[in-house]
Design an enzyme around this catalytic site. Sequence first.
Site, PDB file in Angstrom:
ATOM      1  N   SER A   7       0.797  -1.100  -0.251  1.00 29.99           N
ATOM      2  CA  SER A   7      -0.562   0.149   0.236  1.00 29.99           C
ATOM      3  C   SER A   7       1.314   1.584   0.094  1.00 29.99           C
ATOM      4  O   SER A   7       1.333   1.301   0.959  1.00 29.99           O
ATOM      5  CB  SER A   7      -1.018   0.547   1.550  1.00 29.99           C
ATOM      6  OG  SER A   7      -1.790   1.470   1.209  1.00 29.99           O
ATOM      7  N   HIS A  32      -1.468  -1.405  -4.478  1.00 27.32           N
ATOM      8  CA  HIS A  32      -2.451  -1.016  -3.831  1.00 27.32           C
ATOM      9  C   HIS A  32      -2.465   0.790  -3.183  1.00 27.32           C
ATOM     10  O   HIS A  32      -1.890   0.961  -2.645  1.00 27.32           O
ATOM     11  CB  HIS A  32      -2.790  -1.705  -2.752  1.00 27.32           C
ATOM     12  CG  HIS A  32      -4.372  -1.656  -1.812  1.00 27.32           C
ATOM     13  ND1 HIS A  32      -5.232  -1.559  -1.867  1.00 27.32           N
ATOM     14  CD2 HIS A  32      -4.529  -0.563  -0.571  1.00 27.32           C
ATOM     15  CE1 HIS A  32      -6.231  -1.853  -0.743  1.00 27.32           C
ATOM     16  NE2 HIS A  32      -5.994  -0.884  -0.231  1.00 27.32           N
ATOM     17  N   ASP A  34      -5.050   3.780  -1.750  1.00 23.95           N
ATOM     18  CA  ASP A  34      -5.934   4.665  -1.005  1.00 23.95           C
ATOM     19  C   ASP A  34      -5.991   5.622  -1.545  1.00 23.95           C
ATOM     20  O   ASP A  34      -5.330   6.816  -1.166  1.00 23.95           O
ATOM     21  CB  ASP A  34      -5.503   4.264   0.313  1.00 23.95           C
ATOM     22  CG  ASP A  34      -5.236   2.817   0.760  1.00 23.95           C
ATOM     23  OD1 ASP A  34      -5.682   1.965   0.802  1.00 23.95           O
ATOM     24  OD2 ASP A  34      -4.296   2.378   1.750  1.00 23.95           O
ATOM     25  N   MET A  36      -8.866   8.423  -0.752  1.00 24.42           N
ATOM     26  CA  MET A  36      -9.506   8.589   1.101  1.00 24.42           C
ATOM     27  C   MET A  36      -9.776  11.125   0.787  1.00 24.42           C
ATOM     28  O   MET A  36      -9.238  11.225   0.456  1.00 24.42           O
ATOM     29  CB  MET A  36      -8.808   9.078   2.224  1.00 24.42           C
ATOM     30  CG  MET A  36      -8.209   7.789   2.438  1.00 24.42           C
ATOM     31  SD  MET A  36      -7.364   7.639   4.366  1.00 24.42           S
ATOM     32  CE  MET A  36      -6.741   6.077   3.988  1.00 24.42           C
ATOM     33  N   HIS A  65      -8.270   1.644  -3.806  1.00 20.51           N
ATOM     34  CA  HIS A  65      -9.345   1.313  -2.959  1.00 20.51           C
ATOM     35  C   HIS A  65     -10.388   2.519  -2.347  1.00 20.51           C
ATOM     36  O   HIS A  65      -9.163   3.893  -2.360  1.00 20.51           O
ATOM     37  CB  HIS A  65      -8.965   1.386  -1.621  1.00 20.51           C
ATOM     38  CG  HIS A  65      -9.671   0.635  -0.247  1.00 20.51           C
ATOM     39  ND1 HIS A  65      -9.138   0.180   0.997  1.00 20.51           N
ATOM     40  CD2 HIS A  65     -10.543   0.666  -0.170  1.00 20.51           C
ATOM     41  CE1 HIS A  65     -10.089   0.572   1.737  1.00 20.51           C
ATOM     42  NE2 HIS A  65     -10.843   0.313   0.886  1.00 20.51           N
ATOM     43  N   MET A  67     -12.427   4.937  -0.865  1.00 13.30           N
ATOM     44  CA  MET A  67     -12.840   5.564   0.397  1.00 13.30           C
ATOM     45  C   MET A  67     -13.237   6.471   0.975  1.00 13.30           C
ATOM     46  O   MET A  67     -12.916   7.755   1.262  1.00 13.30           O
ATOM     47  CB  MET A  67     -11.778   5.570   1.676  1.00 13.30           C
ATOM     48  CG  MET A  67     -11.219   3.975   2.624  1.00 13.30           C
ATOM     49  SD  MET A  67      -9.459   4.282   2.713  1.00 13.30           S
ATOM     50  CE  MET A  67      -8.855   3.617   1.289  1.00 13.30           C
ATOM     51  N   MET A 136     -12.108  -5.097   5.325  1.00 14.19           N
ATOM     52  CA  MET A 136     -11.367  -4.295   6.760  1.00 14.19           C
ATOM     53  C   MET A 136     -10.851  -5.138   7.956  1.00 14.19           C
ATOM     54  O   MET A 136     -11.897  -5.963   8.291  1.00 14.19           O
ATOM     55  CB  MET A 136     -11.280  -2.813   6.680  1.00 14.19           C
ATOM     56  CG  MET A 136     -11.827  -1.945   5.591  1.00 14.19           C
ATOM     57  SD  MET A 136      -9.788  -1.774   4.051  1.00 14.19           S
ATOM     58  CE  MET A 136      -9.575  -0.990   5.658  1.00 14.19           C
ATOM     59  N   ASP A 174      -6.624  -5.721   4.271  1.00 14.71           N
ATOM     60  CA  ASP A 174      -6.072  -4.604   4.369  1.00 14.71           C
ATOM     61  C   ASP A 174      -6.369  -4.349   5.939  1.00 14.71           C
ATOM     62  O   ASP A 174      -7.093  -3.773   6.380  1.00 14.71           O
ATOM     63  CB  ASP A 174      -6.847  -3.850   3.129  1.00 14.71           C
ATOM     64  CG  ASP A 174      -6.353  -2.144   3.187  1.00 14.71           C
ATOM     65  OD1 ASP A 174      -5.711  -2.449   3.636  1.00 14.71           O
ATOM     66  OD2 ASP A 174      -6.750  -1.644   2.287  1.00 14.71           O
TER      67      ASP A 174
HETATM   68  C1  DX5 Z   1      -6.497   2.241   5.628  1.00 18.98           C
HETATM   69  C2  DX5 Z   1      -5.551   2.106   3.756  1.00 18.98           C
HETATM   70  C3  DX5 Z   1      -4.793   0.985   4.288  1.00 18.98           C
HETATM   71  C4  DX5 Z   1      -3.841   0.957   4.788  1.00 18.98           C
HETATM   72  C5  DX5 Z   1      -3.198  -0.158   4.974  1.00 18.98           C
HETATM   73  O1  DX5 Z   1      -7.285   2.706   5.464  1.00 18.98           O
HETATM   74  O2  DX5 Z   1      -7.025   1.272   3.275  1.00 18.98           O
HETATM   75  O3  DX5 Z   1      -4.880   0.198   2.763  1.00 18.98           O
HETATM   76  O4  DX5 Z   1      -2.940   1.734   3.784  1.00 18.98           O
HETATM   77  O5  DX5 Z   1      -1.789   0.037   5.816  1.00 18.98           O
HETATM   78  P1  DX5 Z   1      -1.221  -1.070   7.228  1.00 18.98           P
HETATM   79  O6  DX5 Z   1      -1.019  -2.068   6.560  1.00 18.98           O
HETATM   80  O7  DX5 Z   1      -0.234   0.411   7.327  1.00 18.98           O
HETATM   81  O8  DX5 Z   1      -1.832  -0.945   8.112  1.00 18.98           O
HETATM   82 ZN    ZN Z   2      -6.975   0.087   0.872  1.00 17.08          ZN
END
Ligand code: DX5
Ligand code: ZN
Length: 224
Positions: A7, A32, A34, A36, A65, A67, A136, A174
């Site tokens: 990620s 991956h 993220d 947000m 992903h 969010m 999650m 994740d």
């Molecule tokens: C959290 C994200 C994850 C995050 C995982 O909201 O969706 O993808 O980057 O990071 P680690 O592996 O540090 O928990």
């Molecule tokens: Zn994620």
Amino acid sequence: MAEILPSILAADFTRLGEEIAAVEKGGVKMLHIDVMDGHFVPNLTLGPPVVQAIRKRTALALDVHLMITDPDKYAPIFIEAGADCVSVHQEVCHHLDCTLRAIQAEGAQAGVVINPATPVANLRHVLEIVDYVLVMSVNPGFGGQKFIPYTLGKLRELDRLRQEIGKPFLIEIDGGITLENVTEAVRAGADWLVAGTSIFHAPDVVARTTEMRQIADQAKSVHV
Ligand code: DX5
Ligand code: ZN
């Protein structure tokens, strides 16, 4: 075979190209990413221009992903930017079936995500059409959080369901994935394991990536 998906949220953004090169060298097939929006989760990260830049830099598959509260509006923009797989949260989709089919019609694989408190039962009918389900294992919003153990039960439930209904969707996990819990996540049914902090904050990113991949492979061979 189980895959490790680094990620990039935990990467050093000032050296993103080098960070991606390191995980490529470690043998991963997917990244991956993220996204947000500061509404669905209390954090803001990155948008389509960053995905576009990454797309130019690597041939790895890009798993985006979302969010965000409005995935219908933004999923096509991320696919245009280069996303191969796009996942949306069940909690924000009023017309989940339409959202998933729209992602597939744009040429990407469609995933549905559930937060730790959301039951697998909410997904029962879309399991017929999804390409993957993302469970999650932390509450979304931030990297570096602690793994929530009860989410392993949801992986087992999904693994059972896909055999029962005969649909080949993949299962992704994740949040809080480390060297210590890769084996139990794979044995519970995970095909794709996202890892941010445990990869990019490691002293040697290439070595850590390789080590996590090897653990995932070994766990699967015992499981089968
Ligand atoms: C959290 C994200 C994850 C995050 C995982 O909201 O969706 O993808 O980057 O990071 P680690 O592996 O540090 O928990
Ligand atoms: Zn994620």
